[in-house]
Scaffold this motif. Structure first.
Motif, mmCIF file in Angstrom:
data_model
loop_
_atom_site.group_PDB
_atom_site.id
_atom_site.type_symbol
_atom_site.label_atom_id
_atom_site.label_comp_id
_atom_site.label_asym_id
_atom_site.label_seq_id
_atom_site.Cartn_x
_atom_site.Cartn_y
_atom_site.Cartn_z
ATOM 1 N N VAL A 112 0.831 -1.205 0.000
ATOM 2 C CA VAL A 112 0.000 0.000 0.000
ATOM 3 C C VAL A 112 0.867 1.257 0.000
ATOM 4 C CG1 VAL A 112 -1.582 1.355 1.418
ATOM 5 C CG2 VAL A 112 -2.037 -1.056 1.017
ATOM 6 N N VAL A 113 1.927 1.264 0.816
ATOM 7 C CA VAL A 113 2.801 2.443 0.875
ATOM 8 C C VAL A 113 3.491 2.662 -0.468
ATOM 9 C CG1 VAL A 113 4.851 3.422 1.966
ATOM 10 C CG2 VAL A 113 3.138 2.255 3.370
ATOM 11 N N LEU A 114 4.077 1.608 -1.031
ATOM 12 C CA LEU A 114 4.744 1.751 -2.328
ATOM 13 C C LEU A 114 3.740 2.089 -3.428
ATOM 14 C CD1 LEU A 114 7.309 -1.211 -2.217
ATOM 15 C CD2 LEU A 114 7.744 1.219 -1.833
ATOM 16 N N GLY A 115 2.554 1.470 -3.382
ATOM 17 C CA GLY A 115 1.530 1.779 -4.380
ATOM 18 C C GLY A 115 1.087 3.221 -4.307
ATOM 19 N N LEU A 116 1.003 3.780 -3.091
ATOM 20 C CA LEU A 116 0.639 5.185 -2.938
ATOM 21 C C LEU A 116 1.707 6.096 -3.534
ATOM 22 C CD1 LEU A 116 -1.180 7.400 -1.824
ATOM 23 C CD2 LEU A 116 -0.038 7.134 0.387
ATOM 24 N N LEU A 117 2.975 5.788 -3.279
ATOM 25 C CA LEU A 117 4.057 6.608 -3.833
ATOM 26 C C LEU A 117 4.066 6.556 -5.357
ATOM 27 C CD1 LEU A 117 6.947 5.698 -1.351
ATOM 28 C CD2 LEU A 117 5.556 7.779 -1.383
ATOM 29 N N LEU A 118 3.869 5.370 -5.919
ATOM 30 C CA LEU A 118 3.843 5.254 -7.374
ATOM 31 C C LEU A 118 2.608 5.927 -7.967
ATOM 32 C CD1 LEU A 118 5.049 1.554 -7.775
ATOM 33 C CD2 LEU A 118 6.346 3.636 -8.244
ATOM 34 N N ALA A 119 1.476 5.839 -7.276
ATOM 35 C CA ALA A 119 0.268 6.512 -7.765
ATOM 36 C C ALA A 119 0.445 8.018 -7.766
ATOM 37 C CB ALA A 119 -0.925 6.105 -6.897
ATOM 38 N N LEU A 120 1.070 8.561 -6.726
ATOM 39 C CA LEU A 120 1.341 10.000 -6.699
ATOM 40 C C LEU A 120 2.281 10.401 -7.831
ATOM 41 C CD1 LEU A 120 1.803 10.514 -2.853
ATOM 42 C CD2 LEU A 120 -0.106 11.338 -4.258
ATOM 43 N N LEU A 122 2.544 8.797 -10.820
ATOM 44 C CA LEU A 122 1.843 8.690 -12.098
ATOM 45 C C LEU A 122 0.701 9.684 -12.230
ATOM 46 C CD1 LEU A 122 1.699 4.809 -12.562
ATOM 47 C CD2 LEU A 122 3.205 6.441 -13.688
ATOM 48 N N ASP A 123 0.306 10.299 -11.118
ATOM 49 C CA ASP A 123 -0.752 11.310 -11.201
ATOM 50 C C ASP A 123 -0.227 12.612 -11.801
ATOM 51 O OD1 ASP A 123 -3.495 12.046 -10.629
ATOM 52 O OD2 ASP A 123 -2.685 13.369 -9.078
ATOM 53 N N ARG A 124 1.078 12.752 -11.876
ATOM 54 C CA ARG A 124 1.687 13.934 -12.499
ATOM 55 C C ARG A 124 1.868 13.694 -13.998
ATOM 56 N NH1 ARG A 124 4.361 17.216 -8.686
ATOM 57 N NH2 ARG A 124 4.257 16.378 -6.570
ATOM 58 N N LYS A 125 1.859 14.740 -14.761
ATOM 59 C CA LYS A 125 2.069 14.638 -16.202
ATOM 60 C C LYS A 125 3.555 14.755 -16.509
ATOM 61 C CE LYS A 125 -2.423 16.505 -17.595
ATOM 62 N NZ LYS A 125 -3.139 17.548 -18.374
ATOM 63 N N PHE A 126 4.073 13.763 -17.211
ATOM 64 C CA PHE A 126 5.466 13.811 -17.655
ATOM 65 C C PHE A 126 5.584 12.969 -18.919
ATOM 66 C CE2 PHE A 126 5.031 10.388 -14.588
ATOM 67 C CZ PHE A 126 5.632 9.309 -15.224
ATOM 68 N N ARG A 127 6.646 13.167 -19.611
ATOM 69 C CA ARG A 127 6.837 12.478 -20.882
ATOM 70 C C ARG A 127 7.098 10.985 -20.646
ATOM 71 N NH1 ARG A 127 11.073 14.509 -25.587
ATOM 72 N NH2 ARG A 127 10.306 13.108 -27.261
ATOM 73 N N GLY A 128 6.377 10.157 -21.400
ATOM 74 C CA GLY A 128 6.532 8.714 -21.256
ATOM 75 C C GLY A 128 5.734 8.125 -20.108
ATOM 76 N N ARG A 129 4.716 8.843 -19.611
ATOM 77 C CA ARG A 129 3.945 8.340 -18.470
ATOM 78 C C ARG A 129 3.209 7.048 -18.820
ATOM 79 N NH1 ARG A 129 -0.849 11.809 -15.667
ATOM 80 N NH2 ARG A 129 -1.673 11.614 -17.794
ATOM 81 N N GLY A 130 2.684 6.947 -20.044
ATOM 82 C CA GLY A 130 1.985 5.732 -20.446
ATOM 83 C C GLY A 130 2.889 4.509 -20.434
ATOM 84 N N LEU A 131 4.126 4.672 -20.920
ATOM 85 C CA LEU A 131 5.078 3.563 -20.922
ATOM 86 C C LEU A 131 5.447 3.157 -19.499
ATOM 87 C CD1 LEU A 131 6.960 1.656 -22.465
ATOM 88 C CD2 LEU A 131 8.663 3.500 -22.494
ATOM 89 N N ILE A 201 -5.549 0.990 -7.798
ATOM 90 C CA ILE A 201 -6.688 1.429 -6.992
ATOM 91 C C ILE A 201 -6.485 2.868 -6.514
ATOM 92 C CG2 ILE A 201 -7.912 1.042 -4.820
ATOM 93 C CD1 ILE A 201 -7.547 -1.908 -5.205
ATOM 94 N N LEU A 202 -5.299 3.159 -6.007
ATOM 95 C CA LEU A 202 -5.034 4.499 -5.480
ATOM 96 C C LEU A 202 -4.938 5.540 -6.593
ATOM 97 C CD1 LEU A 202 -2.470 3.550 -2.706
ATOM 98 C CD2 LEU A 202 -4.905 4.037 -2.461
ATOM 99 N N LEU A 203 -4.452 5.141 -7.757
ATOM 100 C CA LEU A 203 -4.403 6.073 -8.882
ATOM 101 C C LEU A 203 -5.812 6.440 -9.331
ATOM 102 C CD1 LEU A 203 -2.660 7.601 -10.913
ATOM 103 C CD2 LEU A 203 -2.667 5.552 -12.357
ATOM 104 N N ALA A 204 -6.725 5.454 -9.305
ATOM 105 C CA ALA A 204 -8.125 5.757 -9.618
ATOM 106 C C ALA A 204 -8.709 6.739 -8.606
ATOM 107 C CB ALA A 204 -8.943 4.465 -9.643
#
Length: 321
Positions: A112-120, A122-131, A201-204
């Motif tokens: 959950v902690v790592l998923g929250l950090l990764l979701a935060l 990916l919630d930002r816009k940057f180049r190559g986010r989809g990849l 889940i957290l990104l949603a």
């Protein structure tokens, strides 16, 4: 002289008083037929679900009440709740329950902690986010046995594994990962596999935030930490609960990692693996069934809380819409 107030019914016309009763029955019949027509396509799936899930559980529940060892089929006898007493009092089974709790708690919390950090991130816009998002989701899409084999041979192997190869290049020690830290090794593989699930889940949840409140807080001078603490985190509470509960349901029942990596040795046997050992190696069908019923009951308790969280999320989204 005839009474002028008496109405003479016209031929082929029903009396007015009889019309509502006769009209009500066809309407109720039509409604009932419409309801069954709506439910009928779901009946095969419901029957299949009952046959596949409920009948085996009922059979397991019945077997758990018997003292049944396949090596002694002639001594099979009704034991009542003795098997459940053994499950709760046997030392090896109690140790497997403790191992299951430790394994589940550590994997869920770290994921959950790592998923929250990764979701935060990916919630930002940057180049190559989809990849990046696709690459981060990939571990969750692997077959659990394939994931366990990857960690056992490609990463943990003391001779050609990646970890010892990096340590050898740095001049460090060469540990036996699955021997020195077996439970941590199993936990690390499960964390790697389940962190993407928590991240999704957290990104949603992050993408469903009301952005106008965030912008208003920024205009009022709130910093990033204040926005996260007072706006983002309270909004993510339900999503954090949902990820924790769903992850607990799946990890409590995890069998693949323990079986593939350690075969239950070195105090890594969780309850599903102990049930496997009891059923297939000791051939104690009644005892293994009782342990399985205990796992199912625990899973149902966790799933009940998960369903309540999901229902509250739907209610919040409906009220917001």
């Amino acid at each position: 002289m005839s009474n002028p107030t008496t109405a003479v019914p016209v031929s082929g016309q029903r009396p007015p008083s009889a019309a509502p009763a006769s009209a009500g029955r066809p309407k109720a019949t039509r409604n009932r037929a419409r309801e069954w027509a709506t439910r009928a396509p779901l009946l095969p799936a419901l029957i299949f679900l009952i046959v596949v899930t409920q009948l085996p559980f009922v059979a397991t529940l019945v077997i758990s009440l018997f003292d049944w060892n396949s090596f002694r089929p002639d001594r099979r006898a009704f034991a009542g709740l003795d098997n459940y007493q053994t499950v709760l009092s046997d030392e090896s089974l109690r140790e497997s329950i403790v191992t299951t709790v430790l394994l589940t708690a550590s994997v869920v919390i770290v994921s959950v902690v790592l998923g929250l950090l990764l979701a935060l991130l990916l919630d930002r816009k940057f180049r190559g986010r989809g990849l990046v998002r696709t690459m981060l989701i990939a571990p969750f899409l692997l077959v659990p046995v394939a994931s366990a084999l990857l960690w056992k041979h490609a990463l943990y192997n003391p001779e050609y594994g990646l970890f010892n190869g990096v340590l050898n290049w740095l001049g460090g020690p060469q540990p036996e990962w699955l021997t020195d830290t077996p439970l941590i090794a199993v936990e690390a593989s499960l964390i790697w596999q389940w962190t993407p699930f928590m991240m999704l889940i957290l990104l949603a949840g992050l993408q469903s935030r009301p952005l106008d409140m965030v912008e208003a807080a920024r205009l009022d001078g709130a910093g990033g930490w204040q926005i996260f603490r007072f706006l983002t985190l309270p909004h993510l509470r339900r999503y954090l609960e949902l990820g924790t509960l769903l992850g607990s349901i799946y990890i409590v029942q995890n069998f693949d990692a323990v079986f593939t990596m350690t075969r239950g040795g070195l105090d890594t046997a969780n309850l599903p693996y102990t049930i496997y050992e009891t059923f297939y190696n000791a051939h104690e069908y009644g005892l293994a069934s009782a342990a399985g019923v205990v796992v199912v009951i625990g899973t149902i308790v966790i799933a009940t809380f998960a369903l309540r969280v999901v229902s509250s999320l739907f209610r919040e989204e409906a009220s917001r819409a």
